[in-house]
Design an enzyme around this catalytic site. Sequence first.
Site, PDB file in Angstrom:
ATOM      1  N   TRP A   1       1.727 -10.534   0.269  1.00 21.68           N
ATOM      2  CA  TRP A   1       1.836  -9.549   1.349  1.00 21.68           C
ATOM      3  C   TRP A   1       0.488  -9.460   2.005  1.00 21.68           C
ATOM      4  O   TRP A   1       0.652  -9.181   3.246  1.00 21.68           O
ATOM      5  CB  TRP A   1       2.146  -8.165   0.702  1.00 21.68           C
ATOM      6  CG  TRP A   1       3.651  -8.367   0.085  1.00 21.68           C
ATOM      7  CD1 TRP A   1       3.823  -8.152  -1.139  1.00 21.68           C
ATOM      8  CD2 TRP A   1       4.877  -8.750   0.811  1.00 21.68           C
ATOM      9  NE1 TRP A   1       5.140  -8.687  -1.406  1.00 21.68           N
ATOM     10  CE2 TRP A   1       5.975  -8.566  -0.242  1.00 21.68           C
ATOM     11  CE3 TRP A   1       5.108  -8.700   2.136  1.00 21.68           C
ATOM     12  CZ2 TRP A   1       7.204  -9.071   0.045  1.00 21.68           C
ATOM     13  CZ3 TRP A   1       6.697  -9.076   2.341  1.00 21.68           C
ATOM     14  CH2 TRP A   1       7.481  -9.367   1.237  1.00 21.68           C
TER      15      TRP A   1
ATOM     16  N   ASP B   1      -2.185  -1.172   2.661  1.00 17.68           N
ATOM     17  CA  ASP B   1      -0.661  -1.382   2.448  1.00 17.68           C
ATOM     18  C   ASP B   1      -0.308  -0.672   1.089  1.00 17.68           C
ATOM     19  O   ASP B   1      -0.468  -1.206   0.158  1.00 17.68           O
ATOM     20  CB  ASP B   1      -0.313  -2.895   2.657  1.00 17.68           C
ATOM     21  CG  ASP B   1       1.194  -2.898   2.363  1.00 17.68           C
ATOM     22  OD1 ASP B   1       1.912  -2.250   2.013  1.00 17.68           O
ATOM     23  OD2 ASP B   1       1.508  -4.400   2.413  1.00 17.68           O
TER      24      ASP B   1
ATOM     25  N   LYS C   1      10.954   1.484  -1.852  1.00 19.89           N
ATOM     26  CA  LYS C   1      10.533   1.369  -3.041  1.00 19.89           C
ATOM     27  C   LYS C   1      10.341   2.750  -3.789  1.00 19.89           C
ATOM     28  O   LYS C   1      11.199   3.235  -4.640  1.00 19.89           O
ATOM     29  CB  LYS C   1       9.354   0.432  -3.379  1.00 19.89           C
ATOM     30  CG  LYS C   1       9.602  -0.883  -3.044  1.00 19.89           C
ATOM     31  CD  LYS C   1       8.406  -1.849  -2.563  1.00 19.89           C
ATOM     32  CE  LYS C   1       8.582  -3.006  -1.937  1.00 19.89           C
ATOM     33  NZ  LYS C   1       9.239  -4.052  -2.767  1.00 19.89           N
TER      34      LYS C   1
END
Lengths: 358, 358
Positions: free
Chosen positions: B101, B168, B194
């Site tokens: 990511w 993030d 999530k």
Amino acid sequence: MSRVLNFSAGPSAIPLAVLERAQAEFTNYHGLGFSIMEVSHRGKVFEELHNNAIAKLKSFYNIGDDYAVLFLQGGATLQFAQIPMNIYTGGVAEYVNTGVWTQKAIKEAKIQNINYKVIASSEDTKFDHIPNFNFSDDADYGYICSNNTIYGTQYATLPSPKCPLVVDSSSDLLSREIDFKAHNIGLFYGGAQKNAGPAGITIVIVKKDLAARVKDSVPTPLRYTTQIEANSLANTPPTFGIYMFDLVLDWIKDQGGLNAINAVNEQKAAALYELIDNSDFYKAFAKPGSRSLMNVSFATPSAELDGAFVKLAEQNGMIGLKGHRILGGLRASIYNAVTQQSVQTLCEFMKEFQRTHG
Amino acid sequence: MSRVLNFSAGPSAIPLAVLERAQAEFTNYHGLGFSIMEVSHRGKVFEELHNNAIAKLKSFYNIGDDYAVLFLQGGATLQFAQIPMNIYTGGVAEYVNTGVWTQKAIKEAKIQNINYKVIASSEDTKFDHIPNFNFSDDADYGYICSNNTIYGTQYATLPSPKCPLVVDSSSDLLSREIDFKAHNIGLFYGGAQKNAGPAGITIVIVKKDLAARVKDSVPTPLRYTTQIEANSLANTPPTFGIYMFDLVLDWIKDQGGLNAINAVNEQKAAALYELIDNSDFYKAFAKPGSRSLMNVSFATPSAELDGAFVKLAEQNGMIGLKGHRILGGLRASIYNAVTQQSVQTLCEFMKEFQRTHG
């Protein structure tokens, strides 16, 4: 309270049958022990749903593998920027200005610093009609908004240019059949939140050769090619929105498909426009020939009466009838999910309101 | 089938109480006669929900009006591009590479053609730990990913640089308290799918003075300032996602808030890591000190046994335990919504699997 009659412009009514089906399996999708929201977009269960939705949409619009169906995010608003980013190649991009949504698209073309031209506009009459125009054969693309929610105007038929046609169909998506080949459609898109499900999913149908125009300088997540190569799964898509969209597609099929839906839409709109035109109390905003089957914008003789209309309608279980703040007046949005019975009830209310307030 | 135990990495388990509340009012929100999906984002009903959700989130993170809370679309993936577009000012942007990511974020920085620098990386050991580093005081921003879903690594504590910190937090959002001031957080974001609800909503908390750095050449829909000025309503937001997010916030409050949630998360993770570390059969991937409380990546002695584990777990009503394709092996994602009881059941299964297959 039982369910209201919902004439909202968007987000707007969703077929009750769709809502009830989603509700029934909300915590336990197909008896598998989880909500469809709770599983991977790369798993078999979601992937099957996702691919079925694409296949159904391609079948409704009768399009082949030269087109890609993408489920994106960011609404029409992000498309306004993504379109010039992806498919402008240095020629001229031609826009037809039919209201706020095309103005926003034109603004983003300007920010992208491309060579764009507004070839027609109905701004001088407050966007009460769809203007006449011809796109240049060699334009990079010709851009229109097929239905203008605020004013209640709609293209009776789409143009058929030689250049690729780009259509913002956010507010008349899935309301009628469209011949993609005849109209030379290169890109056809819309947010789902009017005719196709909840807000948060943008349906984009793009011709693959058009998408291939994109340059490497465009951010990866904003390239159509990124999502074409990944079947819209380059990153996590709005899975619940796609699920709801798929249920809406099934519902349309149950209604007999797009032609059957369109026939009902024509009857609903005709009932309202006839009542308005035959009245010396109500007045429609859009000119005949440009009138939308999705949004009927109209007014009583005064802003005061408009306000009283909205209030009394709400008391009678009808919501969403206030006109857009730009135009004022009243607006009945009668998307696919609004039944003929609902429109009939509204018509009766309008007659009674005229009798008591006219 | 009753509900499975869901260890999916994302989209992932949502608290059953949240799902059941949404299900109960799915066709009739608060008895008003419509689904929350079916009404305008600019109407009173949605606006109240929306503003309440913002206030609750600000309260959880104890942040003031120098920060804006935005509900956007496009996931972390779009943020990778939006961040340099919005807050890079011509200096140097520093990135810490802890996996896929951050690699994607770095790739977009490169496409944006900014002066970026990868100041630390754990790539040479396959991202099994969080490296040591110091951001330059005068960097435009310092970028990290606080939890790395694939490898199961997490910052035990966030860095506290002098430059604005960009985090993030897609996979550990709302899992613990964060002191925004101490860590000089300028931008903190994550997809909801999530810990915070369904896919299709991106939570962005941005310092207003940082957002003000943006240039006029950035597309309007991609500017944070556009959404700050419009309270995230510049265009139709993912209303149902925001509604679900708000229900999740209520649920967190019911659990006792972020500290209480974190305490449970620590216990759940400890149970799994202890079992793994005390076994000569299972092996954890992440190094101690960098281990995630959200995703426990581990493996049996062979790929064959990993496969058998996943299959047998599914037969026992436990899903989502297959490791990410990049790393292989196994992974138990134990986000907020995964109960201690579920983790206990998984631990018992793991012991039994070792007994029968070890």
